[in-house]
Design a protein around this motif. Structure first.
Motif, PDB file in Angstrom:
ATOM      1  N   ALA A   1      25.608 -19.953 113.755  1.00  0.00           N
ATOM      2  CA  ALA A   1      24.355 -20.471 113.192  1.00  0.00           C
ATOM      3  C   ALA A   1      23.465 -19.338 112.703  1.00  0.00           C
ATOM      4  O   ALA A   1      22.871 -19.414 111.614  1.00  0.00           O
ATOM      5  N   ALA A   2      23.392 -18.258 113.496  1.00  0.00           N
ATOM      6  CA  ALA A   2      22.559 -17.118 113.101  1.00  0.00           C
ATOM      7  C   ALA A   2      23.138 -16.434 111.864  1.00  0.00           C
ATOM      8  O   ALA A   2      22.381 -15.999 110.973  1.00  0.00           O
ATOM      9  N   LEU A   3      24.462 -16.347 111.776  1.00  0.00           N
ATOM     10  CA  LEU A   3      25.088 -15.722 110.622  1.00  0.00           C
ATOM     11  C   LEU A   3      24.867 -16.557 109.357  1.00  0.00           C
ATOM     12  O   LEU A   3      24.584 -16.012 108.287  1.00  0.00           O
ATOM     13  N   ILE A   4      24.981 -17.866 109.478  1.00  0.00           N
ATOM     14  CA  ILE A   4      24.740 -18.744 108.327  1.00  0.00           C
ATOM     15  C   ILE A   4      23.315 -18.572 107.827  1.00  0.00           C
ATOM     16  O   ILE A   4      23.062 -18.422 106.620  1.00  0.00           O
ATOM     17  N   ALA A   5      22.365 -18.566 108.745  1.00  0.00           N
ATOM     18  CA  ALA A   5      20.956 -18.414 108.370  1.00  0.00           C
ATOM     19  C   ALA A   5      20.699 -17.059 107.720  1.00  0.00           C
ATOM     20  O   ALA A   5      19.997 -16.972 106.700  1.00  0.00           O
ATOM     21  N   ALA A   6      21.271 -16.006 108.301  1.00  0.00           N
ATOM     22  CA  ALA A   6      21.061 -14.660 107.763  1.00  0.00           C
ATOM     23  C   ALA A   6      21.672 -14.533 106.370  1.00  0.00           C
ATOM     24  O   ALA A   6      21.090 -13.911 105.475  1.00  0.00           O
ATOM     25  N   THR A   7      22.844 -15.135 106.169  1.00  0.00           N
ATOM     26  CA  THR A   7      23.510 -15.050 104.869  1.00  0.00           C
ATOM     27  C   THR A   7      22.728 -15.827 103.814  1.00  0.00           C
ATOM     28  O   THR A   7      22.545 -15.347 102.683  1.00  0.00           O
TER      29      THR A   7
ATOM     30  N   ALA B   1      32.726 -24.038 117.107  1.00  0.00           N
ATOM     31  CA  ALA B   1      32.032 -23.025 116.316  1.00  0.00           C
ATOM     32  C   ALA B   1      31.652 -21.841 117.195  1.00  0.00           C
ATOM     33  O   ALA B   1      31.200 -22.030 118.335  1.00  0.00           O
ATOM     34  N   PRO B   2      31.815 -20.612 116.702  1.00  0.00           N
ATOM     35  CA  PRO B   2      31.387 -19.437 117.473  1.00  0.00           C
ATOM     36  C   PRO B   2      29.890 -19.494 117.776  1.00  0.00           C
ATOM     37  O   PRO B   2      29.098 -20.057 117.001  1.00  0.00           O
ATOM     38  N   ASP B   3      29.494 -18.921 118.896  1.00  0.00           N
ATOM     39  CA  ASP B   3      28.086 -18.934 119.298  1.00  0.00           C
ATOM     40  C   ASP B   3      27.177 -18.264 118.274  1.00  0.00           C
ATOM     41  O   ASP B   3      26.000 -18.617 118.146  1.00  0.00           O
TER      42      ASP B   3
ATOM     43  N   LEU C   1      32.278 -19.501 106.489  1.00  0.00           N
ATOM     44  CA  LEU C   1      31.970 -18.521 107.535  1.00  0.00           C
ATOM     45  C   LEU C   1      32.619 -18.916 108.860  1.00  0.00           C
ATOM     46  O   LEU C   1      33.097 -18.043 109.607  1.00  0.00           O
ATOM     47  N   ARG C   2      32.660 -20.187 109.151  1.00  0.00           N
ATOM     48  CA  ARG C   2      33.320 -20.617 110.385  1.00  0.00           C
ATOM     49  C   ARG C   2      34.815 -20.308 110.341  1.00  0.00           C
ATOM     50  O   ARG C   2      35.393 -19.845 111.325  1.00  0.00           O
ATOM     51  N   LEU C   3      35.435 -20.549 109.193  1.00  0.00           N
ATOM     52  CA  LEU C   3      36.864 -20.262 109.054  1.00  0.00           C
ATOM     53  C   LEU C   3      37.159 -18.775 109.202  1.00  0.00           C
ATOM     54  O   LEU C   3      38.085 -18.377 109.913  1.00  0.00           O
ATOM     55  N   LEU C   4      36.351 -17.947 108.549  1.00  0.00           N
ATOM     56  CA  LEU C   4      36.648 -16.516 108.494  1.00  0.00           C
ATOM     57  C   LEU C   4      36.103 -15.719 109.674  1.00  0.00           C
ATOM     58  O   LEU C   4      36.592 -14.619 109.949  1.00  0.00           O
ATOM     59  N   GLU C   5      35.108 -16.255 110.361  1.00  0.00           N
ATOM     60  CA  GLU C   5      34.481 -15.499 111.448  1.00  0.00           C
ATOM     61  C   GLU C   5      34.865 -16.006 112.837  1.00  0.00           C
ATOM     62  O   GLU C   5      34.419 -15.453 113.836  1.00  0.00           O
ATOM     63  N   THR C   6      35.712 -17.011 112.917  1.00  0.00           N
ATOM     64  CA  THR C   6      36.161 -17.494 114.223  1.00  0.00           C
ATOM     65  C   THR C   6      37.194 -16.541 114.802  1.00  0.00           C
ATOM     66  O   THR C   6      38.190 -16.234 114.137  1.00  0.00           O
TER      67      THR C   6
END
Length: 364
Positions: free
Chosen positions: A64-70, A59-61, A10-15
């Motif tokens: 963390a929320a996206l990781i948790a939601a996923t 890491a984008p701000d 997610l960090r790679l693709l959402e940055t």
């Protein structure tokens, strides 16, 4: 997928600043998403431009929320399969490896096994004629009953009719969407989306929370074309996005099929253009099966229906026609025509079109 691995992807693709091409180059160079993140800026700079190399250092701000939601989404429903599949994963569809821009990560919800099954895509206009809607539904139902899942994009019009028809067969349907899988667009297809997650498969390359953004829909067309052995265009104007899907299918070496229509209908011109460029003209789903399954005996043909002798239906033909033209053909008054047309419309045999035109539905 472990949470740390999910976080790296997610960090790679959402940055921001790291597009699909840069991400692909980095993965090819470092072997995994985690290795890309762990690499120094200098090492990444040897592979991609300075912008994406630097952007990955922080890491984008919202990460963390996206990781948790996923993670929560993946564990949300024990009664249905949800998965995140990356390039190189055994579950990743082999058919997509042969397209020019394979998605690096796919979110899946439903019958994951459909991702590997030989399938047919059905696409077309968001504003089809009644006949176009009927054709999409009928072709999809026939293909699904013959064991071929139907892939489409869950848009209004032809896509929706194709999904509905395919759900009538055992093979089911695959909906490739342009939003996150936690959203349904258009909202009118909310019930359809729920049925697809139970009887078919929902697919997206977009992270959870991604809204309906216009650029995402042409991009998702490459996945529709890439998953399928062949693409059928039911109705399409000359500037239709469905022609993009057909072109992508052709470029990937897949078959392209088109249903012909009236020379006077704008919704048929895209199909006619495809046929002129080499798409196979099809009149029934068996034409598609014979092309994709050479040597397979055709299904038994249904009994020939009794010829309908209704004089107004005969006068209508199968192309849109005006009330004045019907009056000239039948000699009936406008009052008589309107009364009988209303009866046929209520009986599902005639459709009333914009511009005070009428069209016979099906081949009753």
């Amino acid at each position: 997928m472990e949470r740390d691995e999910l976080a790296a992807w997610l960090r790679l693709l959402e940055t921001p600043q790291v597009g699909r091409e840069s991400a692909r180059k980095l993965l090819a160079a470092f072997g995994s998403a985690q290795s890309v993140i762990d690499a120094s800026v200098g090492a990444r700079r040897e592979v991609v431009a300075l912008g994406p190399a630097l952007a990955l250092a922080t890491a984008p701000d919202t990460l963390a929320a996206l990781i948790a939601a996923t993670a929560e989404w993946l564990a949300a429903d024990a009664d249905e399969t949800r998965a995140v599949v990356t390039l190189g994963d055994p579950l990743y569809p082999a058919a997509l490896l042969n397209i020019a821009d394979p998605p690096l990560l796919l979110y899946l919800q439903g019958r994951v096994e459909l991702l590997q099954a030989p399938s047919v895509a059905i696409v077309g206009s968001r504003n089809p004629t009644h006949q176009g809607t009927d054709n999409a539904h009928a072709f999809a139902a026939h293909l699904s009953r013959a064991g071929w899942p139907v892939v489409s994009g869950m848009a209004l019009g032809i896509d929706g009719a194709a999904h509905e028809g395919a759900l009538e067969g055992s093979a089911g349907t695959v909906a490739v969407v342009g939003t996150g899988l936690d959203r349904v667009y258009p909202r009118r297809h909310l019930d359809l989306a729920h049925r697809i997650t139970r009887q078919g498969l929902m697919v997206s390359e977009y992270s959870l929370g991604t809204p309906a953004l216009p650029p995402n829909f042409p991009l998702r067309n490459r996945i529709i074309a890439g998953l399928a052995r062949g693409t059928l265009v039911v109705e399409a104007a000359l500037q239709s996005g469905s022609l993009i899907t057909a072109r992508l299918a052709s470029e990937a070496g897949r078959e392209v099929f088109a249903i012909p229509g009236s020379i006077h209908s704008p919704q048929s011109r895209g199909c006619h253009a495809l046929i002129k460029r080499g798409a196979k003209l099809v009149e029934n789903a068996q034409d598609i099966l014979e092309e994709l399954q050479p040597g397979i005996a055709p299904a038994a043909a249904p009994a020939e229906p009794t010829r309908n002798t209704d004089p107004l239906l005969q006068a209508l033909g199968y192309e849109p026609v005006s009330l004045d033209a019907l009056g000239a053909r039948t000699g009936w008054s406008a009052t008589e025509l309107n009364t009988r047309l209303l009866e046929l419309e209520l009986g599902g045999q005639v459709a009333r079109l914009p511009g005070q035109l009428f069209q016979r539905i099906g081949h009753s």
